[in-house]
Design an enzyme around this catalytic site. Structure first.
Site, short mmCIF file in Angstrom:
data_model
loop_
_atom_site.label_atom_id
_atom_site.label_comp_id
_atom_site.label_asym_id
_atom_site.label_seq_id
_atom_site.Cartn_x
_atom_site.Cartn_y
_atom_site.Cartn_z
CG HIS A 1 -1.91 -0.72 0.35
ND1 HIS A 1 -3.16 -0.34 0.25
CD2 HIS A 1 -2.24 -2.07 0.61
CE1 HIS A 1 -4.30 -1.12 -0.24
NE2 HIS A 1 -3.80 -2.13 0.19
CB CYS B 1 -9.06 -1.57 -10.85
SG CYS B 1 -10.23 -2.09 -9.78
CG ASN C 1 -2.44 -4.00 -7.34
OD1 ASN C 1 -2.25 -4.22 -8.48
ND2 ASN C 1 -3.19 -3.18 -6.35
C1 PEP Z 1 -6.27 -5.61 -5.90
O1 PEP Z 1 -5.59 -5.83 -4.67
O2 PEP Z 1 -5.40 -4.84 -7.62
C2 PEP Z 1 -6.81 -3.75 -5.59
C3 PEP Z 1 -6.83 -2.80 -6.63
O3 PEP Z 1 -6.92 -3.34 -4.50
P1 PEP Z 1 -6.23 -3.57 -3.67
O4 PEP Z 1 -4.47 -2.33 -3.94
O5 PEP Z 1 -6.82 -2.21 -2.83
O6 PEP Z 1 -5.84 -4.58 -2.73
#
Ligand code: PEP
Ligand code: MG
Length: 588
Positions: free
Chosen positions: A206, A520, A472
């Protein structure tokens, strides 16, 4: 890859790591110890000062209690469930601060150890936290965070200083830290931060995501930089090559100044594309949206040409505070974002807490395997009061512009069905109260970020209004690689054939069910992968605002029909190395 210091000259030191941000930064070192709030100086005191030191504790506790009482009054004004929840935690804080075992223990310790009040508080807190953490009762074990929070408040009250070093930074600060928690990053003042260097965190952590969304150059996994860097030293962060240079020579500085100027020129020329629609040469329109972590990003993502918010991570509202946000507070934030987007869609993801994202006030217990535990939608469905407050705020915000509701970490259709039931109840309740809602109500979508969800995408598509593929987490769970663990970061590969097949499968399921699907995860913002994702039939991408112009440039130069054969070859290739070559070839 173990990171090593690459070279040492008389003054200049170059450290290699992983690039996670964008661009390069030239600034001054600002060291940050994420555990600093619990480090206080121990000072021996003479016996004659014991009584006055004990008195200081009582005074500080009274001041901290007053602050809690103000918060309790605010909590009473919160909508029912949230008020109850917050009030309960605050009552516990209040009790701990008034004549409790903690205060008595601190008083005693000042006398027996003859130490200053701050040090006595930290010792007592440490012992109590230890005792609580080992209790069999899981509820009490989870109170450790509350004890620490009370200790922090007491020390703040004693010193009169808030230990929030990251909110007051010198200009051009490059933060050099062991680790930055989501709460730390939420407190950052982006105006003064030039770059980030941390020891902990993988490319998809993050911290890395926040660095990218704030457009900050960042490098992680610098083994020995913390022992070398001193506050105020000159530092260069090369967020493209993944190197950090401490005390750069004048020659290095000149090189990086030129590099920075060149990147700025490139950025400026890309910005000319912001108002042009993203359409491929053969006429396929692609919707480019932005991922945001903080409402303050709206202005910059709009300037970068975002056609909407494809992912609004709502966690920030729950971080960095001992209490929970009320429905009113959440509504204020969300409706402001929706209004600012001025008719462009805003996809609000419900609380995605757990694993690396823990809110102090949520009273979460880190299970034996947090990444696989009670997190995200599972947590929301277990702690319904918190969920209902958030959903009510989202529903109310939807009256101000197009809103979509996105559920994180969905693994089964039952979760979607349960949320639909809750939404129906809430809608009826809000309508009875005469609250203005959108008509039709916001679409309900799911994140595809668990391999099982991708493989059952056809079933999930039948129950949801849209998909957002979170590559991700999908990569983390498919390959069993903790995305925040730099030790295994070398294995983290969203282009692994297994991950690509799951993306393709999900995209096909969405197409068959005629629901929109976006990507995303961070790969959506990598323009080298744009041809591949579009080749999978994906026509919506959501990414950090800083990446939008570059991805658009790629789209404008692409002929989608000409690459379909090569995309087919990629999807049938199972050798990761050949696959990498084919993808590189495709993006030329
Ligand atoms: C992901 O897991 O790709 C995502 C967009 O959510 P986060 O990165 O907030 O876990
Ligand atoms: Mg995720």
């Amino acid at each position: 890859m173990k990171n090593k210091r690459k070279s040492i000259s008389a003054a200049e030191q170059v450290f290699a790591g992983m690039a996670v941000g964008t661009g390069v930064a030239i600034g001054v070192v600002h060291r940050h110890d994420s555990r600093a709030s619990f480090h206080v100086r121990e000072i021996r005191i003479p016996a004659t000062k014991i009584r006055s030191e004990q008195h200081r504790v009582l005074e500080a506790a009274a001041r901290a209690s007053e602050r809690i009482e103000t918060l309790q009054a605010e909590a009473k004004r919160m909508a029912g469930a949230a008020g109850e929840e917050v009030g309960y935690i605050l009552d516990a804080y209040h009790q701990m601060l008034s004549g409790s075992r903690l205060i008595r223990g601190v008083q005693k310790r000042i006398a027996t150890d003859q130490v200053n009040a701050e040090a006595a508080v930290m010792k007592e807190i440490g012992l109590m936290a230890e005792a609580f953490a080992t209790m069999d009762d899981s509820y009490l074990a989870a109170r450790v965070d509350d004890i620490r929070e009370v200790g922090r408040r007491l020390v703040e009250s004693l010193t009169g200083k808030k230990n929030r070093a990251l909110s007051a930074l010198p200009r051009h600060a490059v933060i050099v830290a062991d680790e930055l928690s989501p709460a730390d990053t939420a407190a950052l003042d982006p105006g003064n931060v030039a770059g980030l260097v941390t020891l902990v965190g993988g490319v998809e952590s993050h911290t890395a995501i926040v660095a990218r969304s704030l457009g900050l150059p960042a490098v992680v996994a610098q083994d020995d930089i913390l022992t070398q860097a001193r506050n105020g030293q000159a530092i260069v962060v090369d967020g493209i090559k993944g190197i950090v240079i401490l005390q750069p020579s004048s020659k290095t500085l000149a090189t990086y100044r030129r590099r920075k100027a060149q990147l700025l020129r490139e950025q400026k020329s890309l910005l000319k594309l912001t108002s042009i629609p993203a359409v491929t040469k053969d006429g396929v329109a692609i919707k480019l949206q932005a991922n945001i972590e903080l409402p303050s990003e709206i202005e910059s993502v709009l300037a970068a040409g975002a056609e909407g918010v494809g992912l609004f991570r709502s966690e920030f509202m729950f971080m960095n505070r001992p209490d929970l946000p009320s429905e009113e507070e959440q509504f204020d934030v969300l409706s402001k974002v929706v209004r600012q987007m001025d008719g462009k869609p805003v996809t609000i993801r419900t609380l995605d807490v757990g694993a690396d994202k823990l809110g102090a006030a949520l009273g979460m217990k880190a299970g034996p395997n947090p990444a696989l535990g009670l997190r995200a939608i599972r947590f929301s469905l277990r702690r319904k009061k918190i969920f209902l407050v958030q959903l009510s705020a989202i529903l109310r915000a939807s009256a101000y512009g197009p809103v979509r509701i996105l559920l994180p970490m969905v693994s089964t259709v039952d979760e979607i069905r349960e949320v639909r039931k809750i939404l129906a109840l809430l809608t009826a309740r809000l309508k009875r109260r005469g609250v203005k809602l959108s008509d039709p109500l916001p679409p309900l979508g799911v994140m595809i970020e668990i391999p099982g969800a991708a493989l059952a995408a056809d079933a999930l598509a039948a129950e949801s209004d849209f998909f957002a593929i979170g590559t991700n987490d999908l990569t983390q769970y498919t390959l069993a690689i903790d995305r925040t663990d730099e030790q295994v970061a070398y294995l983290y590969n969203p282009l692994h054939p297994a991950v690509l097949r799951l993306i393709q499968f999900s995209a096909e399921a969405a197409a068959a069910a005629h629901i929109p699907v976006s990507v995303c995860g961070e790969i959506a913002g990598d323009d080298r992968l744009t041809p591949l994702l579009l080749g999978f039939g994906i026509t919506e991408l959501s990414m950090a605002g800083a990446n939008l112009p570059r991805v658009k440039k790629r789209i404008l130069s692409m002929n989608l029909s000409a690459i379909s054969g090569r995309v087919r070859r990629i999807t049938s290739e199972s050798d990761p190395h050949r696959l990498k070559d084919l993808i590189a070839e495709l993006s030329k």
